[in-house]
Motif scaffolding. Sequence first.
Motif: not given
Length: 693
Positions: A53-60, A93-95, A179-191, A574-579
């Motif tokens: 779900h996270q990767y689908t959201t970030v891909a957009k 982002g992919i790597w 950096s872009f992917m890292a922020l989404f991954a860290r924030v979303g996963g952290g939430i 919640g994580a996907l919505r709030e990240m």
Amino acid sequence: MDNLFWIGFVGAAIAIAFAWLQSRRVMTFSEGSDKMVKIAASIREGANAYLKHQYTTVAKVFLVVFLVLLVMAFATGGEMLSQFTPFAFLTGGIWSMLAGFVGMKIATSSNARTAQAASESLNKGLRVAFSSGSVMGFTVVGLGMLDISIWFVILRFVAGIDDPLTLGNIMVMNGMGASFMALFARVGGGIYTKAADVGADLVGKVEAGIPEDDPRNPATIADNVGDNVGDVAGMGADLYESYVGSILATFSLGAIAGYGWAGMILPMMLAVCGIVCSIIGSFFVKTKEDATQKSLLTSLRTGTYLAAALSAVAAAPLTYLMLGNWGVYIAILCGLVGGCAIGYFTEYYTSDTYKPTQQLADASKTGSATIIIGGISLGLKSTMASILIVAAAVIVSFYAAGGSQSFNLGLYGIGIAAVGMLSTLGITLATDAYGPVADNAGGIAEMSGLPEAVRERTDALDSLGNTTAATGKGFAIGSASLTALALLVSYVSIVQEKTPETLDLSLTNPLMLVGLFIGAMLTFVFSAYTMSAVQTAAQSIVLEVRRQFREIAGIMEYKADPDYASCVALCTKGALREMVKPALLAIIVPILTGLILGPVGVAGLLGGVSVTGFAMAVFMSNAGGAWDNAKKYIESGHHGGKGSECHKAAVVGDTVGDPFKDTSGPSLNILIKLCSTVSIVFSGLIVAFHLLG
């Protein structure tokens, strides 16, 4: 000299091969009983579902930014932005995503194996968990070197760019995707991880009085899933970005300093040496049965310090042969020593073998309020050591590399110090990534009813993991501060090329001063968004756990199973919505600041967010780590042990510290570097269109 690019491919191959061998080794161990296999499968399924779900959201979001960059690059004929940058944005982002994904896959396959290994001996449990962490560590550095090497070949030999400065400026922009992917991954996963953790602790341990990871708690599976998507997948993407960013920033500074291709190849060679030295160091991580926390820490330190020492020895001939400048070697040593020093002081402030955390545990005798006050005080105090270490590293590396003769030579010294600090990331990240595996192993041991002795071993490994996780975060933010300075200089250099008049970067310039204020504000607003996100998501988990305790008859008597899936689904949603809000903040604010205040205002913003973000990240990470280990110190039998009033107060402190150390704190170092890379990539737009300046 540019023909030595192949060294990057060699380093990537060595790292990836070692990661593959370690993964094969881990998979040879048993997952234990059928119940352990079933629990591990549930955790794996939840983690896979969340990442999908996270990767689908970030891909957009990636697609939208890619199209914007494409228009900027091709509509202006490459004048505003290199035509390679949009595609480098995607690959970065992919790597970054792949690095986190591989780490998560091996972690979810290792948790039950670690629990089973711990039932045999403490050393075996440590080795399995550490081998799992090694897969993550060496995958990150291997993919990082591969990404850098491929783009170097494309730009130098396919596109035929023969000017080191031009190639260096393009390469530094390639870090934006990571950096872009890292922020989404860290924030979303952290939430996700902290929403589940807070919900499980508040209702299960504080209100219901049941043990941590008790199978009766509906949020336990979500909590264990969160350890993997936040502390493994998120962390992998985070440190991939730090590793690549430091090397790319030094590429640009090497060209600016006039070192040409040699200045670019040296960071790659240092990174490859670091990979080999990290592999050697990893074989020295082992312990004895019934080891104390201090002994376990010594085991991990032996590996990391040995790797750093070997890297220091190898860097001397490399630096002299490449540049003939011993001052640059001293700068590299500053990075290596500074990284180890930050790690030591992080351990001092967060490990329960030292006085600060023990004194924090003592504060629980008078309730949760005093332990919260004590934790905040400890975190604030801990910033002094890290900041002074980085300040010393900056000054020494600047002047040692020739800063008194040439400003640009000194700046290269600062950049190469960041590369030195991260050169042994393979083993440093292995010690960090091992922690969530040990934490999951403890949960599986509890839920599957393994003997108390096994839980004691996994708790010892978990407590060590809290300290190594804090060390890893301190390491990441320390290197981020050096890299951010290098990126700031790259930004100024790139903008200056596009602007006919000299930029006025003095503090008396109102645009610079306002930019500084905006950068400082961004740190606090970003932290507020991420903390609030955990609060909102955690509230839904608290209500759901309470509902199940109230409505599902027989949970507390083990006569009925909780609905684990509902908590997993709530955390995912919640994580996907709030990240999204905090992630977009890091992208939009630098661009808007540039369009209004111009290039000088952006330079101020980068300075403000770097300084305040560094201090805030250290404070949050160390305070959170100390609260967590103070709780575990009490659980080990001090101050009444589990279930006592002191323990309840410590659980509240740990709950406050959860979003500090695993969501907001570690996300700030990505914020610092993402602001820098966004500013560099959009510098052409900012120079062409701005209201003031």
